[in-house]
Every structure is written in C-alpha cells, then in structure tokens.
Design an enzyme around this catalytic site. Structure first.
Site, short mmCIF file in Angstrom:
data_model
loop_
_atom_site.label_atom_id
_atom_site.label_comp_id
_atom_site.label_asym_id
_atom_site.label_seq_id
_atom_site.Cartn_x
_atom_site.Cartn_y
_atom_site.Cartn_z
N GLN B 347 0.97 -8.90 -20.42
CA GLN B 347 1.77 -10.01 -19.93
C GLN B 347 0.83 -11.03 -19.27
OE1 GLN B 347 5.31 -8.52 -17.94
NE2 GLN B 347 6.30 -9.64 -19.58
N THR B 513 -0.41 -6.87 -13.71
CA THR B 513 0.91 -6.34 -14.00
C THR B 513 0.77 -4.98 -14.66
OG1 THR B 513 2.94 -6.63 -15.27
CG2 THR B 513 0.97 -7.61 -16.18
N THR B 514 1.75 -4.12 -14.45
CA THR B 514 1.76 -2.82 -15.11
C THR B 514 2.74 -2.85 -16.29
OG1 THR B 514 1.10 -1.88 -12.99
CG2 THR B 514 1.89 -0.32 -14.59
N HIS B 515 2.90 -4.03 -16.88
CA HIS B 515 3.76 -4.16 -18.05
C HIS B 515 2.93 -4.02 -19.32
CE1 HIS B 515 6.41 -6.68 -15.14
NE2 HIS B 515 6.41 -5.40 -14.86
N ASN B 516 2.34 -2.85 -19.49
CA ASN B 516 1.57 -2.54 -20.69
C ASN B 516 2.55 -2.12 -21.78
OD1 ASN B 516 0.41 -1.21 -18.06
ND2 ASN B 516 -1.36 -1.90 -19.17
#
Lengths: 244, 588
Positions: B347, B513-516
């Site tokens: 992201q 962000t940890t939106h992998n």
C-alpha cells in the site's frame, strides 16, 4: 521483557502438567484459560549501580543526553530525566543483546539503505566499541580532554558531526553510535518512568501527553479545549504517594 | 522422531480472525477441529491488562506482541538484480504472533472494497482503454463480485460490531455516509464514533473543496454491543493505544472479543498454542493434504493428520507454508509462470502534516479507527484520464494516537535535537494534525515472493524472500494524493505543512503499513491464481487458504473487512458444497 519471559516459562511449564501422554504444547479447549489476577507487569527499574555501563561510559552518556535534550525552562535535560539510567537498564536486558532480532549471518558489507539494520553488532557492543572510539577521538583532537570535559559548543559540534557522518572515528561508524544514543535517549525521555527515564514525567509534560489515563471520552466531547489533568504513569504519579 | 496423533476432521493453521471464525463455524456442525498456533495464547484480562497495556516502550517500540524476527523473518530487496537480506528488525510492516494474530494488534479500520475494485482491469480498460494500465502489470479482476460478497461483508461487520454510517442502503444514497460505497443491505451495527476537533475542521474543509467526508468505519466501538455469537463489547474510551496493543476495554473487535468466548464452548474444538506448523504433508500424487507437521516449544515434532487443512496464518506466512509444502507451482518471474508468490502487493502512504497556531487538537485522545475520510479520489471515483495512473486512495483526517516516543512531529526545518528542537516539540504539541492518503498498489511481474537461497529460520527452513518496490504508477498516484492532502490541510487552517511524498525505493526501516497482500491470489484461471474463487487450492483440493494473500492486487483501503468477507464466503462454500462432496469446487 520480564513479563513475556514469565509467560514463556508458564507456557513451557504447562507442557508438563496439562499434556501428560499427549502432544507437547499448550492445549486450550472447553473453557477460556483465563485466571483471576493473572497479568504480566513489566519489571520496574530499581536504583543502584550501573548494570552494564562503566562509570566512564556513563559520564560520557550523561554529557551527550544533556546536549540532545538540554536542561532549560521547559524541564529537565536528558541526564536529570534519567536517560542514562534508562539506557543502562535497556542495555542490560534483551534489547541490549538484540535477543529478539534476526542475527544470523552472513552480514554483507554493502547492504542497500532500504534493507535497514544489517550490522552484527548488538547495542551492548555498539555502545562499548563506539564510546571507546569516541574517547580515542576526543583524546587526539581535544588535547586529552574527554567528551564530558568539552565546552557545550564543542560537544554540539562533535555530535552534529557524528550525526552527519562528517566526524570519522577510528574503527567505528560514528553515525551508528549517534543513532543508537539518539534513539535510546528519546525512548528514555518519553517512555513510562518505570523504565528509569522520564523522571517526574518531564517528557510527557513537555508534549502534553497524559500517560496511561486510558479514557478521554470527555476530551472528545469537548473539542478545542486545553487538557489540564497531570499525567499518570503505570506506577501512578507523585501526588498519589508513588515514587516516579 | 515425529509422533503421529489421531486424525481430526479439520486442522486450522493460525488462530487469528480467519482461523477462529472457521473453527467456530465448523465446530458448530460437530466436526473435530484443532487449531495450531505458533504464538502464545492471549486474552484480554491477562495480556491486555489495563494496568500493564498502556506501555509504549514495551508494546509500541520493543514490539512485545509481535512475531520475533529471531523466530522467523523475511528477506528483502527492491528488484531481482539485487541480493536480498533479512529484515533483522521489523519496521515497514509488523507481523503479529499468537492467538488473535493481526486481529489483536490492528487499528480496526474496517472497510469494504468498492464494486469497481473487484473488476478493476475490465473497468479501467472499458473506460480508458488498455493503454492506461502500467507496464509489466499483473492487474487481474477478482473472481468474485462486490454483490456476491455483500452478505459476507455484512456478516463480518455484525460479528465485529463495526461503528459507522451507511452511505448507500440498497442503492439509496444516505446523508452522512460514503456516497461512493457499494450498496449495503442494512446499516452498520453501531453508530459512528464521535470525532475530534481536527476531524471537524477536515470535514468542513473537504466539503468546501467539493469532497464528501464521512466518519470512517471503525472496529473501536462507539457503543456497547453484543454480537450474533453472544460475545459482548464495551464502548471505546479513545485511549490512544490501539495499533500494536491489545485493548483492555473489550472495545476493539478482535478474535478475543468477538469469537473466542463462543469458540471455546464448542466441545469438539481444541487449540494448541506455541506450536509451529512446519509443513503440510501431501499424498504421493501431490493432490491431497494428509496431515500437517508441527514443532512444539520443546522442539518435539508431531504429525497431525486431518481431512481438511485450512491455512489461516498472516498472508505472508500462508505463502511461505505453501512454498515449503509444495502446494501449487512456485512463481517464476523470468518466465512469468507459476502462481505461488505471484502478485505480492502493498500500500502507499502519503499526505501532509499541518502545524496550527491556535488549536487544541488533544491528539492523544484517539482511537485506531477514529477519523473522517473522503473517497472522492479512491478507486475510479474520479476521472483518471488526465492523470495517467491506475488506482486511488482514501483521504483521511485521523488521530490514532500521540504516543510520544514514536510520534511527536515538529515543523519542517526544526533540528533533530537540542534546545531548538525541545522548544519546537513543546510548541507543536497538540497543534499538529495530518491529512493522509492510503493508496492502492497494483500487481507487477517483478513484485513477488519466493524462498530465499541463503537465509534460514532456526529450524533450518529457508526464509521467504520479498522482492518489491513501488512502481511509477504508484508514485504518481501517491504524490498526486499528497498534493490533495496538502490542499485540505491548508484549508483547515494550517500555518505551515510538511508534505510526505513517496520518494526513493521502498525501505524496510520506517513503519508504513502491515497491509501486505497477494502471493496466493484467487482467480478464475489456474495459470494466474493459486486459489479458485472459493479460496481453495487449485492443486490440492482439501486445502483452503484464507487471508489477504488472496488479493489479486491491493485497493486503497485497509484489508481486514475484505479478509473477513472472504472468510465467510469461503465458509459458505465449504459448508454448502465441499463437505457434501469433497473435491475441487471449480474445474480447472
């Protein structure tokens, strides 16, 4: 930190109690395994002698943290806030050994900046080697005076040189030394006082952070109004008769 | 020596949101379900205790709740010509660990993707022509539509108790909500959170600029709520300790607050914690999973046979387990073939921090999902023709926290330390607020996951290797959004602003962000997807893989709402189709 160690031990103990004759591992079934009064408080820093730093190292760090965060009318500097105590206790614990990090080699000499931390040196080693190299530098460049004996202008100039990589220490990356002390000083100044820094919650008062109050529904309900309650830490606050 | 345990109907790997929901719904049918979780058990009273949890150093900086890189890390490089090196200390993203997983440490922003997001390739091509798609892209339509997922989004939102305001009820636009959202069948289960002073300024400024601000959907609940599983939650107190922390108030939706109390009442369910699954074992023909191997804290190895294997770890670790187990063909970027590891995405983050002269934002009074957002520049809600990029961002005024070790902005030009810094950090306190743009990342041939040739975990298994950088399309988009954010921040009354652009290669150092997403994507074509439209492996039909690893590319929203919806969507397929007639649900 101590809490998690205790929990790991509890988990390991459970292996032998709950699973005789079955798989090793904590099994949870039929009820939440919650116990009354079970919690994992962090160990509180106790006053006393240095646990990792030498007296000479602590003297240098006292001087450095007081330039990074100088004492002034806004509140105590890094030294009186306890940043050196904080650093010493952190270095003596799992942080100091990078105990939780991935520390297997190889460690190539030319990592990309985007790849972040790639040094085999633990924080304990960074402080020991880096401060020794700084001592050698001061000895050679300031007629035998050590960092703490320099004028504040000399100290500021040297620190800025380390930060920018313009001052070269022999055998140690000055930017790594500066980066380690800078990060840990800010942690100490703004962390909960139970870790040895932020004495009297001076860091929290500087930025108006109320600490651990944990309920600001009244603040949300009253927009654009100054918040006036004093900060509270995990161990309370001085007016409650708690040493902080 | 591996010891073999009695067989179970279902083995679930990882006990976070997806694992706990699957476990509960399958155990309710009487199936024997075991969940194997590599981290510890965690519960609110003991682990998120109000007397210990508001501790920034312990949880926010030293990251006590997270997976320790020593146990498993990921190697990283920006492109395939470079040598990947291990992420020795987490930075850009923070993988969770233990029961609750990312659902325990998250902020709680719980979105639905837009209808266009699910058919973005077709949509963009129809509207602008194929030339708008960036070079070397792997952008794919999803194999499900928004309309198909709507009831499952609804179900997840009602389990989590999400606080929000509908903008589109059955096609009718609702005042106060997001007019761009897809039609929803009913209102959110709880009303939106109360917003702060900065959000009020943002709403006014954004409206004046022709945007359509609304309170963003939040898993930090505005009101007490009891969900359909009978689990009760309490109102959020705006404590400012959400992301990286567990919630002491039972106010943040998580497996702990929303699922586990019901799950543990199911007599056929069992969880094994501190046990790490190392491999899914396949039959000799490679078409059936027969068991999983796991290692406990003592290093003892166990084999757990099962009829059905649900891989429910964090997306990145789902992909690694598939690679280590030989489930699906590994992706090879040289030949652009294979599917496992393909289409890794992430992201963008950009925006503007405004410094005000006369304001008391009380930024510490915050919650992970507190915020007002505008979707005017998300997805294809605006004309992309003049811009030459694909994708968009949700633009938000949010206060998630003002924890001072990690977050104490000072105006541009301020030194990093010394008296001037000290004065500036004091004077800025409570007078700064940010307008941020969280943007989509498309999928590309050279952004992918595979196994690292050099670095290993403590059990001797290869670490996963991440090859990723932002591409021109994403830079263009994120930097255009940064300018939009800055315009709004200035319109809010900021005296000066610090614009945060997307410059330089993607770095593992600062938190982003940890939106992998991606790596085991769902699709209609087994040549370009690892999973079919029911999240079932094309190659091993008794393996289903939950999580954001299934996203073909990433949208301009937080992923958990869609992860929850996909879980209930897959659950319906398992209950309604698979269990009646085990085998592939879609013919390749």
């Amino acid at each position: 930190m101590a809490g998690s160690t205790r929990r790991d031990l509890l988990a390991a103990t459970a292996l032998f109690t709950a699973f005789a004759g079955n798989a090793l591992g904590r099994t949870v079934s039929k009820a939440l395994p919650w116990q009354p009064n079970e919690a994992y408080p962090a160990a509180r820093v106790q006053p006393g002698p240095w646990l990792y730093l030498t007296v000479a190292e602590a003297t240098t760090i006292d001087a450095i943290v007081d330039r990074l965060i100088p004492p002034d009318d806004l509140g105590a500097g890094g030294k009186d806030a306890g940043c050196t105590v904080f650093i010493d206790r952190q270095l003596a614990g799992p942080f100091g050994g990078h105990d939780w990090l991935y520390m297997q080699g190889p460690f190539p000499a030319d990592p990309l900046p985007s790849q972040g931390l790639q040094s085999p040196l633990t924080p304990r080693q960074q402080y020991r080697l880096g401060l020794a190299a700084l001592g050698v530098y001061c000895q050679a460049n300031f007629a035998g005076r050590q960092f703490a004996g320099l004028t504040v202008d000399e100290q500021d100039k040297l620190l800025a040189g380390l930060e920018k990589g313009e001052v070269k220490l022999t055998g140690f990356d000055g930017r790594m030394l500066f980066g380690a002390i800078y990060a840990n000083t800010m942690e100490g100044y703004f962390a909960d006082p139970i870790y040895g820094g932020n004495a009297g919650m001076v860091g929290w008062k500087l930025v108006g952070f109320p600490g651990t109050r944990y309920d600001y529904r009244d603040v949300i309900a009253n927009p654009n109004k100054a918040y006036t309650l004093p900060p509270v830490g995990l161990a309370g606050r001085p007016a409650w008769g708690q040493p902080t | 020596m591996t010891r073999r345990l009695p067989s179970k109907n279902v083995v679930i790997i990882g006990l976070g949101w997806t694992g706990s929901i699957m476990a509960l719904e399958l155990a309710k049918t009487g199936l024997d379900v075991v969940a194997i979780e590599r981290g510890p058990w965690r519960d609110t009273a003991a682990d998120f205790n109000i007397g210990t949890t508001p501790d920034e150093l312990r949880y926010g900086i030293r990251l006590e709740m997270f997976l320790r890189p020593k146990q498993e890390s990921i190697t990283m490089r920006n492109n395939p010509t470079q040598t990947a090196l291990p992420i020795r200390r987490w930075g850009s993203f923070l993988p969770g660990n233990g029961v609750g997983g990312a659902g325990m440490h998250w902020n709680g922003q719980t979105w639905r993707f837009l209808p266009d997001d699910f058919r973005i390739r077709s949509h963009m091509t129809e509207r602008y022509g194929a030339a708008i798609l960036p070079a070397d892209n792997h952008i794919q339509d999803w194999p499900v539509s928004y309309e198909e997922l709507e009831p499952h989004y609804d179900r997840f939102e009602y389990i989590a108790g999400i606080s929000g305001k509908a903008g589109n009820l059955k096609g009718r636009i609702q005042p106060g909500g997001n007019p761009f959202e897809g039609a929803r069948a009913r209102e959110y289960p709880t009303p939106p959170m109360q917003q702060g002073y900065a959000q009020d300024l943002f709403a006014k400024a954004a409206t004046e600029k022709g945007m359509h601000p609304f309170p963003r959907p939040s898993a930090n609940l505005s009101a007490a709520y009891t969900n359909p599983y009978g689990c009760s939650m309490a109102p959020c107190t705006y404590c400012g300790f959400c992301e990286r922390f567990g919630c002491a108030n039972y106010s943040k939706a998580s497996p702990q607050t929303c699922v586990l109390p019901a799950l543990l009442q199911e007599p056929t369910f069992e969880a094994r914690t501190n046990c790490e699954v190392t491999k899914v074992n396949l039959s000799p023909d490679g078409k059936t999973a027969i068991s999983v191997t796991y290692v406990d804290l003592q290093g003892e190895e166990w084999e757990q046979p099962a009829d059905l294997v649900l891989i429910c770890a964090f997306g990145l670790f789902n992909v690694r387990l598939m690679l280590l187990s030989g489930i699906g063909k590994p992706y090879d970027p040289n030949h652009d073939e294979g599917v496992v590891g393909r289409n890794y995405a992430y992201q963008t983050g950009s925006g503007s921090t405004g410094f005000f002269e006369n304001a008391q934002f009380n930024t510490f009074a915050a919650a992970g999902s507190l915020g007002v957002a505008a979707d005017d520049y998300n997805s294809d809600n605006f004309d992309h023709g003049p811009h030459g990029f694909v994708g968009g961002a949700s633009i938000t005024s949010a206060h998630t926290n003002a924890r001072p070790i990690g977050y104490r902005p000072v105006p541009p030009g301020t030194p990093n330390w010394g008296s001037k810094w000290k004065r500036a950090v004091h004077d800025s306190a409570g007078r700064f607020t940010s307008v941020g743009a969280q943007g989509s990342v498309m999928s590309y041939r050279n952004n992918y996951l595979d196994l690292d040739p050099t670095y290993k975990d403590p059990l001797g298994r290869p670490l996963m290797r991440m090859t990723f950088d932002y591409q021109d399309n994403e830079r263009k988009m994120a930097n255009w959004m940064a300018d939009r954010c800055d315009e709004v921040a200035r319109a809010m009354g900021a005296k000066n602003t610090q614009v945060n652009r997307l410059v330089g290669p993607w770095s593992v150092v600062p938190y982003q962000t940890t939106h992998n997403t991606g790596g085991a994507v769902m699709g209609n074509d087994p040549k370009t997807s690892a999973l079919n439209r029911y999240l079932q492996s094309w190659d091993v039909s008794n393996v289903f893989v939950m999580g954001a690893s299934a996203f073909p590319q990433n949208a301009g929203y937080n992923p958990t709402g869609t992860v929850g919806a996909l879980t209930y969507w897959a659950l319906d397929a398992i209950l309604g189709k698979y269990l009646k007639s085990p085998g592939p649900l879609v013919q390749a």
